[in-house]
Design a protein around this motif. Structure first.
Motif, PDB file in Angstrom:
ATOM      1  N   LYS A  33     -21.970  79.883  -5.777  1.00  0.00           N
ATOM      2  CA  LYS A  33     -20.874  79.629  -4.834  1.00  0.00           C
ATOM      3  C   LYS A  33     -19.599  80.345  -5.279  1.00  0.00           C
ATOM      4  N   GLY A  34     -19.330  80.371  -6.577  1.00  0.00           N
ATOM      5  CA  GLY A  34     -18.167  81.103  -7.075  1.00  0.00           C
ATOM      6  C   GLY A  34     -18.275  82.581  -6.794  1.00  0.00           C
ATOM      7  N   PHE A  35     -19.458  83.134  -7.017  1.00  0.00           N
ATOM      8  CA  PHE A  35     -19.695  84.546  -6.722  1.00  0.00           C
ATOM      9  C   PHE A  35     -19.548  84.812  -5.221  1.00  0.00           C
ATOM     10  N   GLN A  36     -20.065  83.896  -4.403  1.00  0.00           N
ATOM     11  CA  GLN A  36     -19.963  84.022  -2.953  1.00  0.00           C
ATOM     12  C   GLN A  36     -18.504  83.972  -2.492  1.00  0.00           C
ATOM     13  N   PHE A  37     -17.707  83.070  -3.059  1.00  0.00           N
ATOM     14  CA  PHE A  37     -16.293  82.984  -2.692  1.00  0.00           C
ATOM     15  C   PHE A  37     -15.512  84.201  -3.160  1.00  0.00           C
ATOM     16  N   MET A  38     -15.895  84.776  -4.305  1.00  0.00           N
ATOM     17  CA  MET A  38     -15.220  85.985  -4.770  1.00  0.00           C
ATOM     18  C   MET A  38     -15.476  87.157  -3.834  1.00  0.00           C
ATOM     19  N   GLY A  39     -16.672  87.214  -3.288  1.00  0.00           N
ATOM     20  CA  GLY A  39     -17.019  88.303  -2.388  1.00  0.00           C
ATOM     21  C   GLY A  39     -16.468  88.129  -0.978  1.00  0.00           C
ATOM     22  N   ASN A  40     -16.267  86.884  -0.541  1.00  0.00           N
ATOM     23  CA  ASN A  40     -15.783  86.600   0.816  1.00  0.00           C
ATOM     24  C   ASN A  40     -14.561  85.700   0.736  1.00  0.00           C
ATOM     25  N   ILE A  41     -13.435  86.269   0.363  1.00  0.00           N
ATOM     26  CA  ILE A  41     -12.213  85.477   0.228  1.00  0.00           C
ATOM     27  C   ILE A  41     -11.752  84.943   1.586  1.00  0.00           C
ATOM     28  N   GLU A  42     -12.168  85.609   2.681  1.00  0.00           N
ATOM     29  CA  GLU A  42     -11.795  85.135   4.013  1.00  0.00           C
ATOM     30  C   GLU A  42     -12.440  83.781   4.313  1.00  0.00           C
ATOM     31  N   VAL A  43     -13.677  83.591   3.861  1.00  0.00           N
ATOM     32  CA  VAL A  43     -14.369  82.313   4.063  1.00  0.00           C
ATOM     33  C   VAL A  43     -13.627  81.207   3.322  1.00  0.00           C
ATOM     34  N   LEU A  44     -13.215  81.502   2.107  1.00  0.00           N
ATOM     35  CA  LEU A  44     -12.479  80.524   1.318  1.00  0.00           C
ATOM     36  C   LEU A  44     -11.126  80.221   1.958  1.00  0.00           C
ATOM     37  N   ALA A  45     -10.476  81.234   2.492  1.00  0.00           N
ATOM     38  CA  ALA A  45      -9.190  81.015   3.165  1.00  0.00           C
ATOM     39  C   ALA A  45      -9.367  80.152   4.412  1.00  0.00           C
ATOM     40  N   ASP A  46     -10.465  80.362   5.142  1.00  0.00           N
ATOM     41  CA  ASP A  46     -10.737  79.524   6.309  1.00  0.00           C
ATOM     42  C   ASP A  46     -11.001  78.081   5.915  1.00  0.00           C
ATOM     43  N   LEU A  47     -11.690  77.884   4.808  1.00  0.00           N
ATOM     44  CA  LEU A  47     -11.960  76.526   4.339  1.00  0.00           C
ATOM     45  C   LEU A  47     -10.688  75.829   3.870  1.00  0.00           C
ATOM     46  N   ALA A  48      -9.721  76.592   3.386  1.00  0.00           N
ATOM     47  CA  ALA A  48      -8.476  76.014   2.876  1.00  0.00           C
ATOM     48  C   ALA A  48      -7.422  75.830   3.961  1.00  0.00           C
ATOM     49  N   LYS A  49      -7.703  76.225   5.207  1.00  0.00           N
ATOM     50  CA  LYS A  49      -6.709  76.082   6.273  1.00  0.00           C
ATOM     51  C   LYS A  49      -6.211  74.658   6.470  1.00  0.00           C
ATOM     52  N   PRO A  50      -7.053  73.624   6.358  1.00  0.00           N
ATOM     53  CA  PRO A  50      -6.506  72.270   6.512  1.00  0.00           C
ATOM     54  C   PRO A  50      -5.454  71.915   5.463  1.00  0.00           C
ATOM     55  N   VAL A  58      -1.901  79.027  -2.290  1.00  0.00           N
ATOM     56  CA  VAL A  58      -2.372  80.247  -2.947  1.00  0.00           C
ATOM     57  C   VAL A  58      -3.022  79.902  -4.282  1.00  0.00           C
ATOM     58  N   VAL A  59      -2.451  78.934  -4.980  1.00  0.00           N
ATOM     59  CA  VAL A  59      -3.038  78.495  -6.245  1.00  0.00           C
ATOM     60  C   VAL A  59      -4.420  77.916  -5.984  1.00  0.00           C
ATOM     61  N   LEU A  60      -4.543  77.153  -4.912  1.00  0.00           N
ATOM     62  CA  LEU A  60      -5.833  76.583  -4.532  1.00  0.00           C
ATOM     63  C   LEU A  60      -6.859  77.683  -4.300  1.00  0.00           C
ATOM     64  N   LEU A  61      -6.472  78.727  -3.585  1.00  0.00           N
ATOM     65  CA  LEU A  61      -7.392  79.828  -3.299  1.00  0.00           C
ATOM     66  C   LEU A  61      -7.808  80.562  -4.575  1.00  0.00           C
ATOM     67  N   HIS A  62      -6.901  80.655  -5.537  1.00  0.00           N
ATOM     68  CA  HIS A  62      -7.212  81.364  -6.772  1.00  0.00           C
ATOM     69  C   HIS A  62      -7.852  80.471  -7.822  1.00  0.00           C
ATOM     70  N   TYR A  63      -7.981  79.186  -7.555  1.00  0.00           N
ATOM     71  CA  TYR A  63      -8.591  78.257  -8.497  1.00  0.00           C
ATOM     72  C   TYR A  63     -10.071  78.042  -8.201  1.00  0.00           C
ATOM     73  N   VAL A  64     -10.437  78.005  -6.939  1.00  0.00           N
ATOM     74  CA  VAL A  64     -11.786  77.604  -6.539  1.00  0.00           C
ATOM     75  C   VAL A  64     -12.846  78.581  -7.042  1.00  0.00           C
ATOM     76  N   ALA A  65     -12.716  79.841  -6.753  1.00  0.00           N
ATOM     77  CA  ALA A  65     -13.754  80.814  -7.122  1.00  0.00           C
ATOM     78  C   ALA A  65     -13.933  80.924  -8.640  1.00  0.00           C
ATOM     79  N   PRO A  66     -12.864  81.135  -9.414  1.00  0.00           N
ATOM     80  CA  PRO A  66     -13.073  81.220 -10.867  1.00  0.00           C
ATOM     81  C   PRO A  66     -13.572  79.911 -11.483  1.00  0.00           C
ATOM     82  N   ALA A  67     -13.133  78.775 -10.956  1.00  0.00           N
ATOM     83  CA  ALA A  67     -13.600  77.494 -11.499  1.00  0.00           C
ATOM     84  C   ALA A  67     -15.096  77.331 -11.271  1.00  0.00           C
TER      85      ALA A  67
END
Length: 140
Positions: A33-50, A58-67
């Motif tokens: 999932k981390g690898f998937q989020f790194m490759g598709n940051i748009e998907v992660l941004a859509d999930l973080a819209k709420p 922005v911190v949230l977006l940069h925390y999820v994939a590396p964690a």
């Protein structure tokens, strides 16, 4: 500290291969999932819209994939398993909230809930005998 030692002793007495395989599968899934989020940051941004109104989006977006990426590797090897799971918990709780409360995808909701429950199990269980933690502890 005494509680963690007693949990480790209990876990080492009750270690079975399927539990270690479950830990490795959890780590591999989080790594994927981390690898998937790194490759598709748009998907992660859509999930973080709420959570856009929350300061630090922005911190949230940069925390999820590396964690997920680093935590998944640590869980696979059984190295600092409890700490890696603690780092995953805010993300997994957020995933359950997003999937159950705002999305209509039951498969993703079920996966998020299962990963959260398995992570909570390993938070208390630890890494087990077939892990780097156990190996390094026995080297003392």
């Amino acid at each position: 500290m005494g509680t963690i030692k007693s949990l480790n002793k209990w876990a080492n007495r009750h270690t079975y291969l399927p539990i270690d395989l479950l830990r490795i599968a959890l780590g591999a899934f989080l790594f994927y999932k981390g690898f998937q989020f790194m490759g598709n940051i748009e998907v992660l941004a859509d999930l973080a819209k709420p959570f856009q109104s929350i300061a630090g989006n922005v911190v949230l977006l940069h925390y999820v994939a590396p964690a997920h990426f680093i935590g998944g590797l640590l869980i696979i090897f059984g190295l600092l398993t409890r700490w890696a799971v603690i780092a995953q918990l805010p993300i997994l709780i957020g995933a359950v909230i997003i999937n159950f409360g705002m999305e209509d995808n039951t498969t993703e909701s079920l996966i998020a809930l299962i990963v959260l429950v398995v992570s909570l199990f390993f938070l208390f269980y630890g890494s087990g005998k077939r892990s780097c933690d156990y190996y390094f502890k026995m080297q003392k």
